[in-house]
Design a protein around this motif. Sequence first.
Motif, PDB file in Angstrom:
ATOM      1  N   LEU A  69      42.094  44.659  48.172  1.00  0.00           N
ATOM      2  CA  LEU A  69      41.550  43.999  47.054  1.00  0.00           C
ATOM      3  C   LEU A  69      40.389  43.383  47.213  1.00  0.00           C
ATOM      4  CD1 LEU A  69      44.604  41.796  45.741  1.00  0.00           C
ATOM      5  CD2 LEU A  69      44.054  44.102  45.240  1.00  0.00           C
ATOM      6  N   LYS A  70      39.437  43.393  46.123  1.00  0.00           N
ATOM      7  CA  LYS A  70      38.050  42.618  46.535  1.00  0.00           C
ATOM      8  C   LYS A  70      38.118  41.463  45.431  1.00  0.00           C
ATOM      9  CE  LYS A  70      35.124  45.238  43.262  1.00  0.00           C
ATOM     10  NZ  LYS A  70      33.853  45.888  42.917  1.00  0.00           N
ATOM     11  N   MET A  71      37.393  40.438  45.698  1.00  0.00           N
ATOM     12  CA  MET A  71      37.349  39.364  44.951  1.00  0.00           C
ATOM     13  C   MET A  71      35.724  39.380  44.635  1.00  0.00           C
ATOM     14  SD  MET A  71      38.586  36.271  47.450  1.00  0.00           S
ATOM     15  CE  MET A  71      37.305  35.454  46.850  1.00  0.00           C
ATOM     16  N   SER A  72      35.570  39.331  43.013  1.00  0.00           N
ATOM     17  CA  SER A  72      34.125  39.624  42.592  1.00  0.00           C
ATOM     18  C   SER A  72      33.762  39.105  41.444  1.00  0.00           C
ATOM     19  CB  SER A  72      33.853  41.214  42.982  1.00  0.00           C
ATOM     20  OG  SER A  72      34.582  41.902  41.692  1.00  0.00           O
ATOM     21  N   SER A  73      32.646  39.049  40.976  1.00  0.00           N
ATOM     22  CA  SER A  73      32.287  38.748  39.646  1.00  0.00           C
ATOM     23  C   SER A  73      31.315  39.544  39.005  1.00  0.00           C
ATOM     24  CB  SER A  73      32.341  37.268  39.570  1.00  0.00           C
ATOM     25  OG  SER A  73      31.156  36.790  40.001  1.00  0.00           O
ATOM     26  N   ILE A  74      30.941  39.441  37.868  1.00  0.00           N
ATOM     27  CA  ILE A  74      29.635  40.207  37.411  1.00  0.00           C
ATOM     28  C   ILE A  74      28.647  39.205  37.040  1.00  0.00           C
ATOM     29  CG2 ILE A  74      28.849  41.900  35.528  1.00  0.00           C
ATOM     30  CD1 ILE A  74      31.224  43.065  37.057  1.00  0.00           C
ATOM     31  N   SER A  75      27.416  39.316  37.646  1.00  0.00           N
ATOM     32  CA  SER A  75      26.346  38.433  37.087  1.00  0.00           C
ATOM     33  C   SER A  75      25.991  38.625  35.688  1.00  0.00           C
ATOM     34  CB  SER A  75      25.040  38.636  38.132  1.00  0.00           C
ATOM     35  OG  SER A  75      24.318  39.927  37.632  1.00  0.00           O
ATOM     36  N   PRO A  76      25.210  37.591  35.190  1.00  0.00           N
ATOM     37  CA  PRO A  76      24.794  37.652  33.665  1.00  0.00           C
ATOM     38  C   PRO A  76      23.898  38.986  33.338  1.00  0.00           C
ATOM     39  CG  PRO A  76      24.404  35.540  34.589  1.00  0.00           C
ATOM     40  CD  PRO A  76      24.760  36.406  35.852  1.00  0.00           C
ATOM     41  N   GLU A  77      23.406  39.434  34.621  1.00  0.00           N
ATOM     42  CA  GLU A  77      22.340  40.600  34.674  1.00  0.00           C
ATOM     43  C   GLU A  77      23.216  42.089  34.667  1.00  0.00           C
ATOM     44  OE1 GLU A  77      21.486  38.375  37.315  1.00  0.00           O
ATOM     45  OE2 GLU A  77      20.577  37.167  35.792  1.00  0.00           O
ATOM     46  N   GLY A  78      24.469  41.800  34.871  1.00  0.00           N
ATOM     47  CA  GLY A  78      25.300  43.083  34.968  1.00  0.00           C
ATOM     48  C   GLY A  78      25.884  43.345  36.276  1.00  0.00           C
ATOM     49  N   LYS A  79      25.112  42.824  37.185  1.00  0.00           N
ATOM     50  CA  LYS A  79      25.247  43.208  38.738  1.00  0.00           C
ATOM     51  C   LYS A  79      26.625  42.721  39.426  1.00  0.00           C
ATOM     52  CE  LYS A  79      22.496  42.924  42.149  1.00  0.00           C
ATOM     53  NZ  LYS A  79      21.354  42.143  42.830  1.00  0.00           N
ATOM     54  N   THR A  80      27.517  43.728  40.101  1.00  0.00           N
ATOM     55  CA  THR A  80      28.618  43.247  40.696  1.00  0.00           C
ATOM     56  C   THR A  80      28.187  42.384  41.872  1.00  0.00           C
ATOM     57  OG1 THR A  80      29.402  45.048  39.855  1.00  0.00           O
ATOM     58  CG2 THR A  80      30.683  44.228  41.773  1.00  0.00           C
ATOM     59  N   ILE A  81      28.868  41.359  41.977  1.00  0.00           N
ATOM     60  CA  ILE A  81      28.771  40.649  43.269  1.00  0.00           C
ATOM     61  C   ILE A  81      30.154  40.389  43.834  1.00  0.00           C
ATOM     62  CG2 ILE A  81      28.153  38.225  44.072  1.00  0.00           C
ATOM     63  CD1 ILE A  81      26.169  37.990  41.635  1.00  0.00           C
ATOM     64  N   THR A  82      30.260  40.876  45.183  1.00  0.00           N
ATOM     65  CA  THR A  82      31.785  40.654  45.723  1.00  0.00           C
ATOM     66  C   THR A  82      31.455  39.445  46.831  1.00  0.00           C
ATOM     67  OG1 THR A  82      31.850  42.993  45.491  1.00  0.00           O
ATOM     68  CG2 THR A  82      33.232  41.895  47.173  1.00  0.00           C
ATOM     69  N   PHE A  83      32.513  38.637  46.779  1.00  0.00           N
ATOM     70  CA  PHE A  83      32.606  37.517  47.640  1.00  0.00           C
ATOM     71  C   PHE A  83      33.233  37.961  48.819  1.00  0.00           C
ATOM     72  CE2 PHE A  83      32.512  35.612  43.177  1.00  0.00           C
ATOM     73  CZ  PHE A  83      31.285  35.223  43.377  1.00  0.00           C
ATOM     74  N   SER A  84      34.455  38.695  48.806  1.00  0.00           N
ATOM     75  CA  SER A  84      35.262  38.811  49.825  1.00  0.00           C
ATOM     76  C   SER A  84      36.297  39.808  49.501  1.00  0.00           C
ATOM     77  CB  SER A  84      35.969  37.287  50.225  1.00  0.00           C
ATOM     78  OG  SER A  84      36.868  37.495  51.280  1.00  0.00           O
TER      79      SER A  84
END
Length: 239
Positions: A69-84
């Motif tokens: 699994l990945k923990m992530s979110s999508i930035s306001p600009e639409g970029k995927t950001i993965t934390f862990s």
Amino acid sequence: MPENQLATTTPIHSLDNKFARTIWASMLAPEHMQKVEAEVMERFIPAGAYVCRKGDTVDYWMGVIEGFLKMSSISPEGKTITFSCMLAGGWFGEGSLLKTESRKYDVVALRDTRVAYMPRSTFNWLLDNSIPFNRFLLQQLNERLGFFISLVEYDRMLDIDTRVARCLAAMFHPYLNPGSSMQLQISQEEIGYISSVSRQRANQALQVLEKKKLLSVDYGGITILDLEGLRKFPGEPGK
DNA sequence: GCATTAACAGCCG
DNA sequence: CGGCTGTTAATGC
């Protein structure tokens, strides 16, 4: 959820014990473990599906029985950001469970994954009744804290090859993800998201690390050869 | 200079 | 075919 995938995907054969790769389970008293086994549910999440989303209410502590699994979110600009990332034996979500807040990130399956769900009531019961469980949680929180402090450090001062090396080393952290095999199917694009670099640059970093015999690059995946070496990369200057 | 995006051919399942 | 990889070219800080 795309249920049609459930039928076509080859099932991961069940381990006789879904907690085989979980550190805290081996620390619990047998009678506590009985209660846990009775109350923890399991669910199959096909590759690409969401386990939960940012903003969801948090009712379970969750663990990876098998998969990725990945923990992530999508930035306001639409970029995927993965934390862990979470691999077999890893448990997560205790932060939001303890604070009774909404989920702070998306959790996405990168491969077919079996997820264990421990209800909040069981989690709280263990906190009240099991010292080993508290000890485990304390150490897990401490390991995570160290991990995120190092994230801030490399975000600000380390070069990209080192960043990729540390991100990969963190994924195979023996306490947070104890059951993971050293071979992992992960695209270089995902490695880029995790390390916050472009796919092309991730590819370049992987080749550097492969030359140093710290890992080998397979098609669509990697094999870790020297976890300690990755963690310490680049090692002594001039090597 | 170095990293990023874009584009493309080649390879794998 | 669709997704991933390895390269190169153009562009930006």
